[in-house]
Scaffold this motif. Structure first.
Motif, PDB file in Angstrom:
ATOM      1  N   GLU C  70       0.844  -1.197   0.000  1.00 36.19           N
ATOM      2  CA  GLU C  70       0.000   0.000   0.000  1.00 36.19           C
ATOM      3  C   GLU C  70       0.876   1.242   0.000  1.00 36.19           C
ATOM      4  O   GLU C  70       1.929   1.287   0.649  1.00 36.19           O
ATOM      5  N   TRP C  71       0.453   2.227  -0.746  1.00 37.93           N
ATOM      6  CA  TRP C  71       1.239   3.458  -0.867  1.00 37.93           C
ATOM      7  C   TRP C  71       0.451   4.634  -0.325  1.00 37.93           C
ATOM      8  O   TRP C  71      -0.737   4.789  -0.635  1.00 37.93           O
ATOM      9  N   ASN C  72       1.120   5.422   0.513  1.00 38.05           N
ATOM     10  CA  ASN C  72       0.503   6.664   0.995  1.00 38.05           C
ATOM     11  C   ASN C  72       1.568   7.752   0.985  1.00 38.05           C
ATOM     12  O   ASN C  72       2.774   7.454   1.063  1.00 38.05           O
ATOM     13  N   VAL C  73       1.146   8.947   0.846  1.00 34.95           N
ATOM     14  CA  VAL C  73       2.105  10.048   0.826  1.00 34.95           C
ATOM     15  C   VAL C  73       1.529  11.200   1.630  1.00 34.95           C
ATOM     16  O   VAL C  73       0.327  11.475   1.570  1.00 34.95           O
ATOM     17  N   ARG C  74       2.396  11.837   2.393  1.00 34.40           N
ATOM     18  CA  ARG C  74       1.963  12.987   3.174  1.00 34.40           C
ATOM     19  C   ARG C  74       2.406  14.291   2.514  1.00 34.40           C
ATOM     20  O   ARG C  74       1.621  15.198   2.339  1.00 34.40           O
ATOM     21  N   GLU C  75       3.678  14.325   2.141  1.00 35.63           N
ATOM     22  CA  GLU C  75       4.105  15.521   1.425  1.00 35.63           C
ATOM     23  C   GLU C  75       5.211  15.149   0.448  1.00 35.63           C
ATOM     24  O   GLU C  75       5.867  14.112   0.580  1.00 35.63           O
ATOM     25  N   ALA C  76       5.431  16.031  -0.536  1.00 38.01           N
ATOM     26  CA  ALA C  76       6.471  15.801  -1.538  1.00 38.01           C
ATOM     27  C   ALA C  76       6.737  17.148  -2.184  1.00 38.01           C
ATOM     28  O   ALA C  76       5.792  17.841  -2.580  1.00 38.01           O
ATOM     29  N   HIS C  77       8.007  17.512  -2.212  1.00 43.29           N
ATOM     30  CA  HIS C  77       8.326  18.810  -2.812  1.00 43.29           C
ATOM     31  C   HIS C  77       9.796  18.866  -3.178  1.00 43.29           C
ATOM     32  O   HIS C  77      10.622  18.065  -2.722  1.00 43.29           O
ATOM     33  N   ILE C  78      10.119  19.862  -4.017  1.00 43.25           N
ATOM     34  CA  ILE C  78      11.494  20.133  -4.415  1.00 43.25           C
ATOM     35  C   ILE C  78      11.752  21.602  -4.098  1.00 43.25           C
ATOM     36  O   ILE C  78      10.975  22.477  -4.518  1.00 43.25           O
ATOM     37  N   THR C  79      12.836  21.832  -3.360  1.00 45.38           N
ATOM     38  CA  THR C  79      13.162  23.206  -2.963  1.00 45.38           C
ATOM     39  C   THR C  79      14.559  23.552  -3.455  1.00 45.38           C
ATOM     40  O   THR C  79      15.487  22.746  -3.350  1.00 45.38           O
ATOM     41  N   ASP C  80      14.683  24.751  -4.039  1.00 47.03           N
ATOM     42  CA  ASP C  80      16.004  25.256  -4.427  1.00 47.03           C
ATOM     43  C   ASP C  80      16.705  25.705  -3.151  1.00 47.03           C
ATOM     44  O   ASP C  80      16.266  26.654  -2.486  1.00 47.03           O
ATOM     45  N   ASP C  89       5.449  21.266  -5.556  1.00 49.13           N
ATOM     46  CA  ASP C  89       4.890  20.838  -4.275  1.00 49.13           C
ATOM     47  C   ASP C  89       3.603  20.047  -4.521  1.00 49.13           C
ATOM     48  O   ASP C  89       2.692  20.522  -5.192  1.00 49.13           O
ATOM     49  N   LEU C  90       3.565  18.846  -3.987  1.00 45.71           N
ATOM     50  CA  LEU C  90       2.383  17.975  -4.141  1.00 45.71           C
ATOM     51  C   LEU C  90       1.114  18.663  -3.649  1.00 45.71           C
ATOM     52  O   LEU C  90       0.019  18.388  -4.145  1.00 45.71           O
ATOM     53  N   ARG C  91       1.257  19.543  -2.688  1.00 47.67           N
ATOM     54  CA  ARG C  91       0.104  20.282  -2.175  1.00 47.67           C
ATOM     55  C   ARG C  91      -0.579  21.109  -3.271  1.00 47.67           C
ATOM     56  O   ARG C  91      -1.779  21.351  -3.220  1.00 47.67           O
ATOM     57  N   ASP C  92       0.213  21.542  -4.263  1.00 48.67           N
ATOM     58  CA  ASP C  92      -0.350  22.372  -5.340  1.00 48.67           C
ATOM     59  C   ASP C  92      -1.185  21.543  -6.330  1.00 48.67           C
ATOM     60  O   ASP C  92      -2.174  22.008  -6.871  1.00 48.67           O
ATOM     61  N   HIS C  93      -0.697  20.312  -6.588  1.00 53.73           N
ATOM     62  CA  HIS C  93      -1.447  19.471  -7.541  1.00 53.73           C
ATOM     63  C   HIS C  93      -1.094  18.014  -7.292  1.00 53.73           C
ATOM     64  O   HIS C  93       0.077  17.673  -7.154  1.00 53.73           O
ATOM     65  N   SER C  94      -2.122  17.188  -7.235  1.00 53.66           N
ATOM     66  CA  SER C  94      -1.885  15.785  -6.884  1.00 53.66           C
ATOM     67  C   SER C  94      -1.163  15.020  -7.989  1.00 53.66           C
ATOM     68  O   SER C  94      -0.760  13.872  -7.795  1.00 53.66           O
ATOM     69  N   VAL C 161      12.100  16.108  -1.112  1.00 55.61           N
ATOM     70  CA  VAL C 161      11.429  15.393  -0.020  1.00 55.61           C
ATOM     71  C   VAL C 161      10.235  14.614  -0.584  1.00 55.61           C
ATOM     72  O   VAL C 161       9.389  15.189  -1.266  1.00 55.61           O
ATOM     73  N   ILE C 162      10.237  13.325  -0.321  1.00 51.84           N
ATOM     74  CA  ILE C 162       9.031  12.518  -0.585  1.00 51.84           C
ATOM     75  C   ILE C 162       8.733  11.775   0.702  1.00 51.84           C
ATOM     76  O   ILE C 162       9.396  10.792   1.044  1.00 51.84           O
ATOM     77  N   ASP C 163       7.719  12.243   1.394  1.00 60.97           N
ATOM     78  CA  ASP C 163       7.353  11.596   2.660  1.00 60.97           C
ATOM     79  C   ASP C 163       6.243  10.594   2.362  1.00 60.97           C
ATOM     80  O   ASP C 163       5.066  10.835   2.602  1.00 60.97           O
ATOM     81  N   SER C 164       6.675   9.471   1.762  1.00 61.74           N
ATOM     82  CA  SER C 164       5.682   8.444   1.398  1.00 61.74           C
ATOM     83  C   SER C 164       5.978   7.172   2.164  1.00 61.74           C
ATOM     84  O   SER C 164       7.067   6.998   2.704  1.00 61.74           O
ATOM     85  N   THR C 165       5.004   6.288   2.186  1.00 65.75           N
ATOM     86  CA  THR C 165       5.229   4.938   2.715  1.00 65.75           C
ATOM     87  C   THR C 165       4.761   3.947   1.674  1.00 65.75           C
ATOM     88  O   THR C 165       3.746   4.144   1.008  1.00 65.75           O
ATOM     89  N   LEU C 166       5.520   2.907   1.520  1.00 62.73           N
ATOM     90  CA  LEU C 166       5.203   1.827   0.577  1.00 62.73           C
ATOM     91  C   LEU C 166       5.441   0.550   1.347  1.00 62.73           C
ATOM     92  O   LEU C 166       6.584   0.130   1.528  1.00 62.73           O
ATOM     93  N   ALA C 167       4.379  -0.002   1.898  1.00 65.39           N
ATOM     94  CA  ALA C 167       4.536  -1.081   2.868  1.00 65.39           C
ATOM     95  C   ALA C 167       3.309  -1.973   2.826  1.00 65.39           C
ATOM     96  O   ALA C 167       2.255  -1.569   2.322  1.00 65.39           O
ATOM     97  N   PRO C 168       3.427  -3.179   3.343  1.00 61.70           N
ATOM     98  CA  PRO C 168       2.258  -4.057   3.371  1.00 61.70           C
ATOM     99  C   PRO C 168       1.056  -3.327   3.951  1.00 61.70           C
ATOM    100  O   PRO C 168       1.179  -2.620   4.952  1.00 61.70           O
ATOM    101  N   GLY C 169      -0.055  -3.489   3.304  1.00 64.22           N
ATOM    102  CA  GLY C 169      -1.285  -2.816   3.720  1.00 64.22           C
ATOM    103  C   GLY C 169      -2.430  -3.470   2.948  1.00 64.22           C
ATOM    104  O   GLY C 169      -2.492  -4.698   2.900  1.00 64.22           O
ATOM    105  N   HIS C 170      -3.247  -2.661   2.327  1.00 66.55           N
ATOM    106  CA  HIS C 170      -4.415  -3.203   1.639  1.00 66.55           C
ATOM    107  C   HIS C 170      -4.714  -2.485   0.327  1.00 66.55           C
ATOM    108  O   HIS C 170      -4.327  -1.333   0.148  1.00 66.55           O
ATOM    109  N   LEU C 171      -5.402  -3.187  -0.534  1.00 68.21           N
ATOM    110  CA  LEU C 171      -6.047  -2.595  -1.708  1.00 68.21           C
ATOM    111  C   LEU C 171      -7.520  -2.465  -1.362  1.00 68.21           C
ATOM    112  O   LEU C 171      -8.130  -3.403  -0.826  1.00 68.21           O
ATOM    113  N   THR C 172      -8.082  -1.314  -1.681  1.00 68.08           N
ATOM    114  CA  THR C 172      -9.451  -1.019  -1.270  1.00 68.08           C
ATOM    115  C   THR C 172     -10.367  -0.948  -2.481  1.00 68.08           C
ATOM    116  O   THR C 172     -10.017  -0.308  -3.482  1.00 68.08           O
TER     117      THR C 172
END
Lengths: 456, 456, 456
Positions: C70-80, C89-94, C161-172
């Motif tokens: 299962e994959w989840n992400v909280r934040e992701a961005h590139i900063t100079d 920034d992922l916050r701007d567009h998914s 920064v990619i604050d994601s998790t990719l770990a055993p979980g579920h498909l919904t």
């Protein structure tokens, strides 16, 4: 003369002229689904061909229906009492009375009379055709001009007379049977035409006269392959009664044609059977377009193909008309009179029907008796003897028949695939049978050269 | 080079040039349905490819026929006795003598000679082609100008010499066999061409040379799936004799092509088999229109497809020509000479035949070994790994093969439905087989990657 | 309101407006094939209709595949780093993050960053949609303008920064079930839509909202004949997982529709099932062209019809979209936003889907209980009582149903052959059932007048 002669324009024109004489004789009779009008009509037909008549008692069941009481009428008229003027009289036109009108002798006001009058405001000179077979009532059909004249008489009273009887009796139909060779005559085809309409020439004196003419020509020629049954019966209840009384014979029927409306100026119209690819449909694909006509798909409204093609029977019945039912302005009104019928249109219909009947009757399936490679036609005198220059059309017909002679392709298949005329193929088949190279594929087959008409 | 190389224009042009050299060598031979003309023709073919020859004795039955006496001729001419002028001489053109003319040495008046002369008044310079295999007679074919010159000699006498023999001997035919992998070589295909026509280049030195060239290329490449048999035999009686002698092998034949008339300027014309949807017909639907050609329906007149498609065999044989038989003015006359053959037309025919043979040979039916849902192509390296941008044509080919891989759709089906090129699909199938996702659906299947040509 | 109301433009427009509200709410969620984005999306749907949710553990096999981590992400961005400017920034567009990007926290040079960037040089303002479900990597999607701006920052370093998790979980995935009458509810139909795409409005918030709306309307009306299952699941792996977990139920499915891409300006496009003539294909032949749309043949690329129509299942699933996948420039980029969806296009899609679902649900096969000849409609009050003037459209519908009522023609057949509207035929069938003249032909049939929704 044999039926094939009808393929010639001159013979078709002569027979159409005969037919018009018969139609003129039958026109004034007051026909309905039962009664003496039908019987007198059959008398006229019987002057041409032998008929077996059937009288079926009122109350006889026919599936979801039963034979109704017999209806006869002697006179019917409306008279303006004030002036003594006869405003409407059945003697003037057989359409004036609603078919199956109950007896009546009464003085009525115009208000009482009006609900029983039928006219066509858009066609002020035409008398409509109306019936009420299954609801006991009465009515008069008149032209809009007559109706206006009646209204001009004021509120009446009017002397209304319907001297009819509606009582247990019989439904009448008749058949002319032309025996065939195949399967000792048990392979049958049917031509069906309705005899119930009064005072309409195209619908259906043309059908009656055409059926009589075709039967006459067929009787005059060599014995056909199939037994052809020409049925003269009233519409709907007549067809249902015929189906009920002959149900055991239905499996013998290889093809059927409902015919009628054969003399108007419209193009020939073949309506396919419910199956869409039954024998008469396949014959019509070959014959009707070549005669300038068209094919239309089955629909469950029309003439007695409705009954033959109901799902409990699903018989191989198509229909040939010129304009279909309800597709011309004169339909079901007094404008469908003898002058409306065009002799050359009727002659063309007879030619087309002769072609259809001929194609259905010739439609043998053959088996090549020398199927591995081509047989040597030259040594049998069937082929040009010096090679290199190519065969003629007859030799092409021989090759096609041998090639398709696997017991699965009938003559119509071969005609369609080869684009050769069916009569040429029939002659070529005869030559191959004589040479011992071809034989009928079906067990119960006819003797193609037995022109004496005795069954094998 | 392998057969696929013929799909390229350059290679096809080179092979067509080779073929024209062979045709030039074979042109003067006096061929007929039997005799040394056929044997010398096969000698010429054997310089290109190995042949197995068959000599079938006169009198050997072949279904409704039998092998006739063998005919050979050494010289034949007509001389005006008065002037000593040689008016017609077989040495000038192999068409001058009616094939199978009986021996003769006689002084004849012009009146006696005339019924034995054949010319084409409408094409005054052309000598017609005539045969009389099955009626013992003799005759000369000459141009109308020669005939006029002969007439100018007055009433004769003419010294007429035909030094021929017509006596028990043999009918000669030959085969070149290219063994295939499928079913231990027992799944076969046939290319058949007639070798009986003298002095006509398009009909049929083009067929002979094309068959030789195709066999040569096929032998040079990897072992095909099917065993391909190239048959060189006289028309009609040769085909019948071949069928009779190989009848037990006929069930092995998956496809057959009759070829001939491959060098005229007409469009490529594929004539469907009697079945209309047999394997070569389906291959031709893909290949022939793409080569600018057209398909026509079967008819039982033409070349030896007549015999292969007779109802007792009904073999899956189509025919490829450019103009069909009798469809060009030079047909069966001396105007069908080496100049009449267009090298680029012959090259185009070879390309088309290479395509047809290739499609027939490649036409495996496949089974998807992972049929529930799509298999993961990515993990097998068969698919782009970052999603969202869509697949290319090769990946489409993979998806189509997997989707249609139910054991009921062969490669031609997939090519037709996907509109992808057959060679691309064949490559994609190979990749899927290698990945363990696809297997041949039929029990006796070939090893698609065995390019050494050994059977499995 | 019942589903039929959606056939009216006003109701369709109102429901489309509702749907756009739901789409606006769901648009910002970061959806992928697993994770909380899907769960929050289903929460939104559940506000409209009841859902049964399924959580399938990572590693669960699904044929050739298995449920991924299962994959989840909280934040992701590139900063100079130099300027501290947040460039992406992922916050701007998914869409900014490649779906399934692995976690990362690093200072990278531009050279290290570049291979992980995706943009569309030809559409400089659009962010592409990219995924990498099955290859562990990471990446950012950005507009070409953003990429140029990043390049203008020189060689970095960039704080990634990619604050994601990719770990055993579920498909919904989730289903809404609308129970049907036929066969105690065991005859089923499926509407399937994918819920995995982030930040794209047409693909596929339109499909999600349409499925929710259709289920809501169907639940509000009388009990349908079939049990309708609306499935909301991720693409490919979701469909495969659903097939694997419900494999035993697949034989119950009479029809399926994959829906999506329902709001762009393209014409409605129905893609046929692999079979080509399955029930939804036949319904679509009637409904889609009448709605201004078109039908295209199956191909094994597209949405989840790929899985349903794989050869191991070959289910009767078609697909309805407007423009097909990849057939519009905005496809799979940020240009497919809420403004790109046209409310009237979405309303038209809802009307068409209501027609398709209605036709599939109404598609009973009937048996005429009085099949020999026509039954007397008049005595049952179903036919005009005075003859001669011809029937109306309702009476034609009665005749067609009786004629085709042989247990082999379903309502779609009758509609096609008669050219009468399917709803008229359904009303006529109800009248004939009530008159005792027609009965459902299949053993497990529904009670057409039971509007309470209880099974028979």
């Amino acid at each position: 003369m044999p039926l094939e002669a009808l393929l010639q324009s001159e013979r078709a024109a002569a027979v159409a002229a005969d037919a018009l004489v018969l139609m003129r004789e039958l026109f004034p009779l007051v026909r309905s689904i039962t009664g003496d009008g039908v019987r007198r009509t059959l008398d006229g037909v019987e002057a041409w061909i032998p008929l077996t008549r059937h009288e079926v008692p009122s109350g006889t069941p026919a599936f979801d229906w039963e034979v109704p009481n017999e209806w006869n009428v002697r006179e019917a008229h409306i008279t303006d009492v004030a002036t003594g003027r006869r405003l409407v009289d059945l003697r003037d036109h057989s359409l004036h009375l609603v078919s199956y009108s109950t007896p009546l002798r009464a003085l009525l006001t115009r208000a009482e009379l009006e609900p029983h009058l039928h006219s066509l405001p858009d066609q002020p000179d035409a008398i409509p055709y109306r019936t009420s077979y299954y609801r006991e009532t009465w009515g008069f059909c008149l032209s809009q001009r007559q109706r206006d004249a009646l209204a001009a008489c004021g509120e009446g009273p009017f002397d209304v007379v319907i001297d009819s009887t509606l009582a247990p009796g019989h439904l009448t139909y008749a058949e002319c049977r032309v025996p065939g060779q195949s399967n000792d005559g048990a392979d049958e085809a049917v031509v069906y035409t309705h005899v119930c309409h009064p005072g309409l020439a195209n619908d259906n004196l043309t059908g009656i006269a055409a059926a009589a003419a075709l039967a006459r020509e067929l009787l005059a020629g060599p014995r056909p392959r199939l037994t052809w049954r020409f049925v003269f019966a009233p519409g709907t209840i007549g067809a249902l009664t015929w189906l009920a009384r002959h149900e055991a014979e239905l499996p013998r029927i290889r093809a059927g044609l409902v015919i009628g409306l054969l003399g108007d100026g419209g193009a020939l119209t073949y309506k396919r059977s419910r199956r869409g690819d039954a024998l008469p449909d396949r014959a019509a694909e070959l014959i009707v377009p070549a005669a300038g006509g068209r094919l239309i798909d089955f629909e469950p409204y029309g003439y007695d193909e409705r009954q033959f093609c109901s799902p409990g029977f699903d018989l191989p019945f198509g229909r040939l008309t010129r304009s279909p039912n309800a597709a011309y302005p004169e339909y079901h009104s007094s404008a469908d009179n003898l002058d409306f019928v065009q002799p050359e249109a009727l002659a063309g219909s007879l030619q087309c029907l002769a072609g259809l009947i001929g194609a259905i009757d010739a439609n043998q399936t053959w088996r090549n008796l020398s199927p591995k490679g081509e047989p040597r036609l030259g040594k049998r005198g069937l082929y040009g003897l010096t090679g290199g220059a190519g065969p003629g059309q007859f030799e092409h017909a021989l090759l096609w028949l041998l090639n398709q002679g696997d017991g699965h392709h009938d003559l119509i298949d071969v005609a369609r695939r080869s684009r050769l005329p069916l009569p040429l193929l029939a002659r070529a088949a005869a030559a191959l049978v004589q040479a011992g190279l071809l034989a009928p594929a079906d067990a119960h087959s006819f003797q193609p050269f037995n022109e004496e008409g005795t069954s094998p």
